[in-house]
Design an enzyme around this catalytic site. Structure first.
Site, PDB file in Angstrom:
ATOM      1  N   GLY A 182       0.803  -1.216   0.000  1.00 35.23           N
ATOM      2  CA  GLY A 182       0.000   0.000   0.000  1.00 35.23           C
ATOM      3  C   GLY A 182       0.833   1.261   0.000  1.00 35.23           C
ATOM      4  O   GLY A 182       1.848   1.354  -0.704  1.00 35.23           O
ATOM      5  N   CYS A 183       0.431   2.235   0.819  1.00 40.11           N
ATOM      6  CA  CYS A 183       1.104   3.536   0.844  1.00 40.11           C
ATOM      7  C   CYS A 183       2.571   3.435   1.264  1.00 40.11           C
ATOM      8  O   CYS A 183       3.360   4.326   0.961  1.00 40.11           O
ATOM      9  CB  CYS A 183       0.367   4.487   1.792  1.00 40.11           C
ATOM     10  SG  CYS A 183      -1.249   5.030   1.175  1.00 40.11           S
ATOM     11  N   ALA A 184       2.934   2.372   1.955  1.00 37.85           N
ATOM     12  CA  ALA A 184       4.319   2.194   2.381  1.00 37.85           C
ATOM     13  C   ALA A 184       5.199   1.606   1.285  1.00 37.85           C
ATOM     14  O   ALA A 184       6.418   1.497   1.459  1.00 37.85           O
ATOM     15  CB  ALA A 184       4.386   1.301   3.615  1.00 37.85           C
ATOM     16  N   GLY A 185       4.591   1.227   0.145  1.00 41.15           N
ATOM     17  CA  GLY A 185       5.340   0.508  -0.885  1.00 41.15           C
ATOM     18  C   GLY A 185       6.493   1.271  -1.476  1.00 41.15           C
ATOM     19  O   GLY A 185       7.473   0.671  -1.929  1.00 41.15           O
TER      20      GLY A 185
END
Length: 352
Positions: free
Chosen positions: A141-144
């Site tokens: 997700g956004c941490a990718g």
């Protein structure tokens, strides 16, 4: 840990359709109509996001009609291929590296599926070697952008080994007409589409604009309901807790200390935290946790205004602005994503 790895190039990609925040609000009003009465904060949410515009994979009218899994994944594959080529080509050109020099490609994307995976579909078009190593990542997700880049750095650690990292997210394709929940409407106000790519090489610090020298990840216990996807017959459905900023204020500070220890880094030596701009409330919480003056995360706010929250690639858009403005001696990339997890990369400015 791993030996220092050179960041040789960075490239960005955006889909062709641009939607202003005013246009997005009007489209949402047209689609949801009377159901918005159940969410009286609707207008305030759109007005207070700090977003002026965002890029979308499809024209506005596409989002006003109903789509199932087949439509959504067909649109994902088409747009993701274009964004992959755009961002990867720009990164390779920035690095002065030919596609045939790439030993490994790492791809992070959590907003769609493609089998064969995207890098396999594009091997001939990009000019990759037949023996290239491939690692597609899903679920970050956004941490990718940070977690995927850290994985790419570990794979690039042997001297002379070249790794291409690509992340693209097409968040707009997950838009749900059948979901009038607060989380879905907030996501509609926040998310856009985009891609970013980096070229990394071990033992090439003389050519680097930055050198990655540490990476860490912290998984918060009992936090899976903060962020993620709900998957059902209609497609992806957003899971996004309204309590995220408060969670960061309560729990991120001790996690940050552990992340810096994993990277063998001292916080006082970090000249700039380069953060994933999840939204204005998240940025305010990050400034508090990082003990920064209000407004210090200026590149983050500028990217959010111009592109919205593109999930994983967004932090690399911020890195691009930061490097053009001039990186400090030491910097750190910070992103948060499903799990719920915090991811950190430390780097020092390169000679380039």
């Amino acid at each position: 840990m791993f030996p220092p790895v050179a960041l040789l190039g960075l490239g960005l990609g955006l889909p062709p359709h641009v939607l202003s925040q005013e246009e997005a609000a009007l489209l949402t009003t047209r689609i949801f109509g009377d159901r918005l009465a159940e969410f009286p904060q609707f207008e305030r949410v759109f007005a207070n996001t700090g977003i002026a515009r965002r890029h979308c994979a499809r024209p506005a009218d596409w989002y006003a009609t109903t789509h199932g899994w087949s439509d959504r994944m067909g649109a994902y594959r088409q747009a993701a291929v274009d964004l992959f080529v755009q961002a990867a080509t720009a990164a390779l050109a920035d690095a002065g590296v030919a596609p045939a020099e790439v030993d490994c490609v790492v791809v992070s994307s959590s907003s769609g599926f493609a089998v064969p995976s995207l890098e396999a579909q594009l091997d001939e078009a990009m000019g990759f070697r037949p023996d290239i190593e491939r690692l597609p990542l899903f679920g970050l997700g956004c941490a990718g952008g940070v977690a995927g880049l850290a994985t790419a750095a570990r794979l690039a650690a042997p001297p002379g080994r070249t790794v291409l990292f690509v992340t693209m997210e097409l968040c707009s394709l997950a838009f749900r007409q059948d979901d009038g929940s607060r989380a879905n409407l907030v996501a509609t106000a926040l998310f856009g589409d985009g891609a970013a790519a980096c070229v990394l090489r071990g033992g090439a610090e003389e050519r680097a604009f930055a050198v990655i020298d540490g990476a860490g990840q912290h998984l918060f216990p009992r936090s899976r309901d903060i962020m993620g996807w709900r998957i059902d017959d209609g497609g992806f459905g957003i899971v996004l807790s309204a309590a995220l900023p408060q969670f960061l204020q309560a729990h991120l500070r001790p996690a940050l200390a552990r992340l810096l220890a994993q990277c063998s880094a001292e916080e006082e030596r970090i000249g700039r935290f380069i953060c994933h701009p999840g939204g204005t409330r998240v940025l305010a919480a990050l400034e508090e946790v990082l003990r920064l003056e209000t407004g210090s995360l200026d590149h983050e706010r500028a990217v959010l205004a111009d592109h919205g929250n593109m999930s994983a690639p967004t932090v690399l858009f911020v890195l691009d602005r930061a490097r053009r403005a001039g990186l400090p001696d030491r910097a750190a990339l910070l992103a948060l994503g499903p799990g719920f997890a915090a991811n950190l990369i430390t780097m020092r400015r390169g000679p380039r």
